[in-house]
Design an enzyme around this catalytic site. Structure first.
Site, PDB file in Angstrom:
ATOM      1  N   ARG A   1      31.769  58.858  31.635  1.00 54.45           N
ATOM      2  CA  ARG A   1      31.295  59.670  30.522  1.00 54.45           C
ATOM      3  C   ARG A   1      30.852  58.808  29.337  1.00 54.45           C
ATOM      4  O   ARG A   1      30.120  59.271  28.475  1.00 54.45           O
ATOM      5  CB  ARG A   1      32.421  60.630  30.077  1.00 54.45           C
ATOM      6  CG  ARG A   1      32.039  61.645  29.021  1.00 54.45           C
ATOM      7  CD  ARG A   1      30.999  62.627  29.532  1.00 54.45           C
ATOM      8  NE  ARG A   1      30.684  63.629  28.522  1.00 54.45           N
ATOM      9  CZ  ARG A   1      31.199  64.855  28.510  1.00 54.45           C
ATOM     10  NH1 ARG A   1      32.070  65.218  29.439  1.00 54.45           N
ATOM     11  NH2 ARG A   1      30.858  65.714  27.578  1.00 54.45           N
TER      12      ARG A   1
ATOM     13  N   HIS B   1      41.530  45.007  38.350  1.00 52.99           N
ATOM     14  CA  HIS B   1      40.614  44.315  39.257  1.00 52.99           C
ATOM     15  C   HIS B   1      39.225  44.386  38.631  1.00 52.99           C
ATOM     16  O   HIS B   1      38.466  45.314  38.891  1.00 52.99           O
ATOM     17  CB  HIS B   1      40.620  44.974  40.640  1.00 52.99           C
ATOM     18  CG  HIS B   1      39.824  44.238  41.667  1.00 52.99           C
ATOM     19  ND1 HIS B   1      40.055  44.358  43.016  1.00 52.99           N
ATOM     20  CD2 HIS B   1      38.795  43.357  41.552  1.00 52.99           C
ATOM     21  CE1 HIS B   1      39.214  43.594  43.690  1.00 52.99           C
ATOM     22  NE2 HIS B   1      38.424  42.986  42.811  1.00 52.99           N
TER      23      HIS B   1
ATOM     24  N   ARG C   1      35.807  43.935  38.654  1.00 53.12           N
ATOM     25  CA  ARG C   1      34.718  43.602  39.575  1.00 53.12           C
ATOM     26  C   ARG C   1      33.465  43.173  38.813  1.00 53.12           C
ATOM     27  O   ARG C   1      33.293  43.506  37.642  1.00 53.12           O
ATOM     28  CB  ARG C   1      34.413  44.786  40.487  1.00 53.12           C
ATOM     29  CG  ARG C   1      35.518  45.065  41.511  1.00 53.12           C
ATOM     30  CD  ARG C   1      35.202  46.260  42.381  1.00 53.12           C
ATOM     31  NE  ARG C   1      36.238  46.486  43.385  1.00 53.12           N
ATOM     32  CZ  ARG C   1      36.196  46.016  44.635  1.00 53.12           C
ATOM     33  NH1 ARG C   1      35.149  45.292  45.009  1.00 53.12           N
ATOM     34  NH2 ARG C   1      37.175  46.269  45.484  1.00 53.12           N
TER      35      ARG C   1
ATOM     36  N   HIS D   1      34.634  49.791  36.867  1.00 53.62           N
ATOM     37  CA  HIS D   1      35.830  50.353  36.221  1.00 53.62           C
ATOM     38  C   HIS D   1      36.281  49.428  35.087  1.00 53.62           C
ATOM     39  O   HIS D   1      35.889  49.639  33.948  1.00 53.62           O
ATOM     40  CB  HIS D   1      36.949  50.658  37.228  1.00 53.62           C
ATOM     41  CG  HIS D   1      37.069  49.735  38.391  1.00 53.62           C
ATOM     42  ND1 HIS D   1      37.393  48.404  38.249  1.00 53.62           N
ATOM     43  CD2 HIS D   1      36.923  49.953  39.731  1.00 53.62           C
ATOM     44  CE1 HIS D   1      37.452  47.844  39.449  1.00 53.62           C
ATOM     45  NE2 HIS D   1      37.155  48.744  40.367  1.00 53.62           N
TER      46      HIS D   1
ATOM     47  N   GLU E   1      43.336  40.922  39.663  1.00 52.15           N
ATOM     48  CA  GLU E   1      42.847  40.770  41.030  1.00 52.15           C
ATOM     49  C   GLU E   1      41.354  40.464  41.007  1.00 52.15           C
ATOM     50  O   GLU E   1      40.627  40.973  40.153  1.00 52.15           O
ATOM     51  CB  GLU E   1      43.044  42.067  41.820  1.00 52.15           C
ATOM     52  CG  GLU E   1      44.486  42.517  41.941  1.00 52.15           C
ATOM     53  CD  GLU E   1      44.625  43.829  42.688  1.00 52.15           C
ATOM     54  OE1 GLU E   1      45.756  44.162  43.091  1.00 52.15           O
ATOM     55  OE2 GLU E   1      43.591  44.530  42.863  1.00 52.15           O
TER      56      GLU E   1
ATOM     57  N   THR F   1      36.407  49.846  48.138  1.00 49.50           N
ATOM     58  CA  THR F   1      37.684  49.265  47.726  1.00 49.50           C
ATOM     59  C   THR F   1      38.013  48.133  48.677  1.00 49.50           C
ATOM     60  O   THR F   1      37.376  47.987  49.730  1.00 49.50           O
ATOM     61  CB  THR F   1      38.805  50.331  47.746  1.00 49.50           C
ATOM     62  OG1 THR F   1      40.009  49.762  47.234  1.00 49.50           O
ATOM     63  CG2 THR F   1      39.046  50.861  49.148  1.00 49.50           C
TER      64      THR F   1
ATOM     65  N   HIS G   1      48.076  48.855  48.369  1.00 47.50           N
ATOM     66  CA  HIS G   1      46.959  49.639  48.897  1.00 47.50           C
ATOM     67  C   HIS G   1      47.499  50.901  49.551  1.00 47.50           C
ATOM     68  O   HIS G   1      48.123  50.866  50.610  1.00 47.50           O
ATOM     69  CB  HIS G   1      46.100  48.860  49.904  1.00 47.50           C
ATOM     70  CG  HIS G   1      44.684  49.380  49.942  1.00 47.50           C
ATOM     71  ND1 HIS G   1      43.700  48.896  49.102  1.00 47.50           N
ATOM     72  CD2 HIS G   1      44.115  50.353  50.670  1.00 47.50           C
ATOM     73  CE1 HIS G   1      42.569  49.536  49.338  1.00 47.50           C
ATOM     74  NE2 HIS G   1      42.788  50.440  50.274  1.00 47.50           N
ATOM     75  N   ASP G   2      47.248  52.030  48.896  1.00 51.35           N
ATOM     76  CA  ASP G   2      47.600  53.364  49.390  1.00 51.35           C
ATOM     77  C   ASP G   2      49.101  53.590  49.573  1.00 51.35           C
ATOM     78  O   ASP G   2      49.513  54.485  50.314  1.00 51.35           O
ATOM     79  CB  ASP G   2      46.859  53.682  50.693  1.00 51.35           C
ATOM     80  CG  ASP G   2      45.391  53.968  50.452  1.00 51.35           C
ATOM     81  OD1 ASP G   2      45.023  54.257  49.293  1.00 51.35           O
ATOM     82  OD2 ASP G   2      44.595  53.887  51.410  1.00 51.35           O
TER      83      ASP G   2
ATOM     84  N   GLY H   1      47.609  51.973  42.370  1.00 49.74           N
ATOM     85  CA  GLY H   1      46.705  52.614  41.429  1.00 49.74           C
ATOM     86  C   GLY H   1      46.260  53.988  41.873  1.00 49.74           C
ATOM     87  O   GLY H   1      46.678  55.011  41.335  1.00 49.74           O
ATOM     88  N   HIS H   2      45.410  54.039  42.900  1.00 50.00           N
ATOM     89  CA  HIS H   2      44.721  55.280  43.270  1.00 50.00           C
ATOM     90  C   HIS H   2      45.672  56.435  43.554  1.00 50.00           C
ATOM     91  O   HIS H   2      45.527  57.524  42.991  1.00 50.00           O
ATOM     92  CB  HIS H   2      43.829  55.029  44.483  1.00 50.00           C
ATOM     93  CG  HIS H   2      43.076  56.238  44.932  1.00 50.00           C
ATOM     94  ND1 HIS H   2      41.951  56.690  44.278  1.00 50.00           N
ATOM     95  CD2 HIS H   2      43.294  57.113  45.949  1.00 50.00           C
ATOM     96  CE1 HIS H   2      41.505  57.780  44.878  1.00 50.00           C
ATOM     97  NE2 HIS H   2      42.291  58.062  45.888  1.00 50.00           N
TER      98      HIS H   2
END
EC number: 2.6.99.2
Length: 248
Positions: free
Chosen positions: A18, A43, A45, A50, A79, A109, A202-203, A224-225
């Site tokens: 946004r 992380h 990138r 993000h 990361e 990801t 991760h997950d 995170g996610h």
């Protein structure tokens, strides 16, 4: 106790969709830490989809002040791929830990660990440079024992296990999750014998963590996610009620 480092990438993703500063990355990082988390992970990138470069330094400043005010040690984990770009960012921001992760252009990801038969030589250079700055280094790996036998030669302080396969198995059924866990257990026991620290991420979520937290030698999980997704579940009701209260 296994430490929880919360990856705040998804907060930045929502903000960037946004523009402006809603949600506020710093305020929500403070809420995360006030709730008891032990660290913050980012992380950054190259495409800045993000975490942006300025976020890296805003969070570094925030954590420095937070640690001073609370008289506690909150760790900052960054990361990223082994590259000159990420190396420069790490050396300037000086996090407590740098987690090197293989990056495939266009990936949604991270979805695999390093293959040390081909990646080891390049990794050694980056690991040495980062450690010379007093920063702990973790490398993103899967559970293949032949691959893990090469970790010690890289000089890495820790391995972060890519736990996607475990989480996917557990999603299908707890029994499949238990079977998948066994490969991580064997890998962890090997790393312990090599005196290499163990992280994971991760997950992972509140369903599969009780089992995974039993992993021998596990020091830290970075999540995170799924944590942010669950926050929408448990936080939406309170948010809607607060807005209705304001309208009344």
């Amino acid at each position: 106790m296994v430490h929880l480092s919360v990856n705040v990438n998804k907060i930045a993703t929502l903000r960037n969709s946004r523009g402006g500063n809603h949600p506020d990355l710093i305020n929500l990082s403070k809420l995360i830490l006030d709730s008891g988390a032990h660290g913050i992970t980012v992380h950054p990138r190259e495409d800045e989809r993000h975490i942006k470069k300025n976020d890296v330094f805003d969070l570094r400043e925030f954590l420095t002040l937070y640690n001073r005010d609370k008289k506690k040690k909150i760790e900052y984990n960054m990361e990223g791929e082994p590259s000159p770009r990420f190396l420069d960012l790490v050396l300037e921001a000086k996090p407590d830990q740098a987690t090197l992760v293989p990056v495939t252009p266009g990936e949604i990801t991270s979805d695999h660990g390093f293959d040390l038969k081909k990646d080891s030589s390049e990794l050694k250079t980056y690991i040495r440079r980062i450690q010379d700055a007093g920063i702990r280094v973790s490398i993103f790996m899967e559970t293949n024992l032949e691959n893990l036998k090469l970790v010690k030669d890289t000089g890495a302080d820790r391995v972060e296990f890519y736990t996607g396969p475990y989480a996917q198995a557990f999603d299908h059924s707890p029994e499949e999750g238990k079977a998948a866990f066994e490969s991580f257990k064997k890998a962890a026991e090997f790393l312990q014998a090599q005196k290499i620290g163990i992280n994971a991420g991760h997950d992972l979520d509140h369903f599969n963590l009780p089992l995974f937290a039993r992993l021998p030698g596990l020091e830290e999980v970075s999540i995170g996610h799924r944590l942010m997704s669950y926050a929408l579940d448990v936080g939406l009701e309170a948010s809607v009620k607060e807005y209705l209260k304001a309208l009344s």
